[in-house]
Design a protein around this motif. Structure first.
Motif, PDB file in Angstrom:
ATOM      1  N   ARG A  72      31.154  43.256  26.157  1.00 20.88           N
ATOM      2  CA  ARG A  72      30.777  44.130  25.035  1.00 20.88           C
ATOM      3  C   ARG A  72      29.398  43.790  24.484  1.00 20.88           C
ATOM      4  N   PHE A  73      29.053  42.505  24.490  1.00 25.04           N
ATOM      5  CA  PHE A  73      27.773  42.058  23.941  1.00 25.04           C
ATOM      6  C   PHE A  73      26.837  41.639  25.070  1.00 25.04           C
ATOM      7  N   THR A  74      25.547  41.838  24.839  1.00 23.78           N
ATOM      8  CA  THR A  74      24.535  41.411  25.794  1.00 23.78           C
ATOM      9  C   THR A  74      23.389  40.738  25.054  1.00 23.78           C
ATOM     10  N   ILE A  75      23.078  39.526  25.461  1.00 22.03           N
ATOM     11  CA  ILE A  75      21.936  38.814  24.887  1.00 22.03           C
ATOM     12  C   ILE A  75      20.751  38.964  25.830  1.00 22.03           C
ATOM     13  N   SER A  76      19.577  39.133  25.249  1.00 25.53           N
ATOM     14  CA  SER A  76      18.364  39.220  26.052  1.00 25.53           C
ATOM     15  C   SER A  76      17.209  38.671  25.235  1.00 25.53           C
ATOM     16  N   ARG A  77      16.127  38.412  25.912  1.00 25.07           N
ATOM     17  CA  ARG A  77      14.957  37.922  25.199  1.00 25.07           C
ATOM     18  C   ARG A  77      13.701  38.516  25.817  1.00 25.07           C
ATOM     19  N   ASP A  78      12.688  38.630  24.989  1.00 30.94           N
ATOM     20  CA  ASP A  78      11.360  39.046  25.427  1.00 30.94           C
ATOM     21  C   ASP A  78      10.406  37.951  24.954  1.00 30.94           C
ATOM     22  N   ASN A  79      10.089  37.022  25.868  1.00 27.27           N
ATOM     23  CA  ASN A  79       9.255  35.893  25.469  1.00 27.27           C
ATOM     24  C   ASN A  79       7.861  36.349  25.033  1.00 27.27           C
ATOM     25  N   ALA A  80       7.361  37.413  25.629  1.00 28.73           N
ATOM     26  CA  ALA A  80       6.031  37.895  25.261  1.00 28.73           C
ATOM     27  C   ALA A  80       6.011  38.371  23.811  1.00 28.73           C
ATOM     28  N   SER A  82       8.271  37.225  21.662  1.00 27.00           N
ATOM     29  CA  SER A  82       8.961  36.172  20.894  1.00 27.00           C
ATOM     30  C   SER A  82      10.139  36.739  20.124  1.00 27.00           C
ATOM     31  N   THR A  83      10.937  37.520  20.810  1.00 20.58           N
ATOM     32  CA  THR A  83      12.075  38.171  20.171  1.00 20.58           C
ATOM     33  C   THR A  83      13.305  38.038  21.055  1.00 20.58           C
ATOM     34  N   VAL A  84      14.426  37.808  20.408  1.00 24.14           N
ATOM     35  CA  VAL A  84      15.712  37.719  21.083  1.00 24.14           C
ATOM     36  C   VAL A  84      16.598  38.827  20.529  1.00 24.14           C
ATOM     37  N   TYR A  85      17.397  39.405  21.393  1.00 22.32           N
ATOM     38  CA  TYR A  85      18.231  40.538  21.001  1.00 22.32           C
ATOM     39  C   TYR A  85      19.702  40.248  21.277  1.00 22.32           C
ATOM     40  N   LEU A  86      20.540  40.892  20.514  1.00 27.56           N
ATOM     41  CA  LEU A  86      21.968  40.889  20.800  1.00 27.56           C
ATOM     42  C   LEU A  86      22.447  42.336  20.687  1.00 27.56           C
ATOM     43  N   GLN A  87      22.705  42.938  21.832  1.00 30.30           N
ATOM     44  CA  GLN A  87      23.248  44.296  21.861  1.00 30.30           C
ATOM     45  C   GLN A  87      24.758  44.200  21.754  1.00 30.30           C
ATOM     46  N   MET A  88      25.315  44.845  20.752  1.00 26.75           N
ATOM     47  CA  MET A  88      26.750  44.767  20.499  1.00 26.75           C
ATOM     48  C   MET A  88      27.346  46.155  20.615  1.00 26.75           C
ATOM     49  N   ASN A  89      28.231  46.332  21.582  1.00 25.34           N
ATOM     50  CA  ASN A  89      28.893  47.614  21.812  1.00 25.34           C
ATOM     51  C   ASN A  89      30.392  47.474  21.588  1.00 25.34           C
ATOM     52  N   SER A  90      31.041  48.597  21.452  1.00 30.02           N
ATOM     53  CA  SER A  90      32.500  48.634  21.273  1.00 30.02           C
ATOM     54  C   SER A  90      32.933  47.644  20.197  1.00 30.02           C
ATOM     55  N   LEU A  91      32.291  47.729  19.081  1.00 32.07           N
ATOM     56  CA  LEU A  91      32.541  46.758  18.008  1.00 32.07           C
ATOM     57  C   LEU A  91      33.953  46.880  17.455  1.00 32.07           C
ATOM     58  N   LYS A  92      34.487  45.730  17.085  1.00 33.36           N
ATOM     59  CA  LYS A  92      35.823  45.639  16.521  1.00 33.36           C
ATOM     60  C   LYS A  92      35.727  45.049  15.111  1.00 33.36           C
ATOM     61  N   GLU A  93      36.802  45.234  14.344  1.00 37.84           N
ATOM     62  CA  GLU A  93      36.798  44.680  12.995  1.00 37.84           C
ATOM     63  C   GLU A  93      36.632  43.163  13.031  1.00 37.84           C
ATOM     64  N   ASP A  94      37.167  42.534  14.066  1.00 34.91           N
ATOM     65  CA  ASP A  94      37.048  41.080  14.198  1.00 34.91           C
ATOM     66  C   ASP A  94      35.613  40.608  14.420  1.00 34.91           C
ATOM     67  N   ASP A  95      34.711  41.523  14.729  1.00 35.36           N
ATOM     68  CA  ASP A  95      33.306  41.156  14.910  1.00 35.36           C
ATOM     69  C   ASP A  95      32.573  41.042  13.577  1.00 35.36           C
TER      70      ASP A  95
END
Length: 125
Positions: A72-80, A82-95
């Protein structure tokens, strides 16, 4: 002085998506494992995802996820950028939690650890 600033949190319905960003300054991301943690009220902080750069190896980067977010989640980074991302899909209340960005030093930066101030994610039905 290292600075990590998270953004992108908010209120979203169950099943929705959000993308968190962590803008990093003052450090070279090539020497850091980048991680996202979260902490819900009354619970311990837990590791959600990590992204490790290994530019000189046959596997240039590796990711790891908590079982609760795999697929459901994907972490990625763009070093150029200097940013890190967390794509969160199909979110649940527990998130629902405050999400924190962490830079954990390795190699020349071993022993260094930096945190952002957190961004709130609320998932409602």
């Amino acid at each position: 002085q290292a600075q990590l600033v998270e953004s992108g949190g908010g209120l979203v319905q169950v099943g929705g998506s959000l993308r968190l960003s962590c803008a990093v300054s003052g450090i070279n991301l090539n020497f850091y494992v980048m991680k996202w943690y979260r902490q819900a009220p009354g619970k311990e902080r837990e590791l959600v995802a990590s992204h490790t750069n290994a530019p000189y190896s046959s596997v240039p980067w590796m990711t790891n996820y908590a079982d609760s977010v795999k697929g459901r989640f994907t972490i990625s980074r763009d070093n150029a950028k200097s940013t890190v991302y967390l794509q969160m899909n199909s979110l649940k209340e527990d998130d629902t939690a405050t999400y924190y960005c962490n830079a954990h030093g390795m190699r020349a930066a071993a022993g260094r650890d930096y945190w952002g101030q957190g961004t709130q994610v609320t998932v409602s039905s």
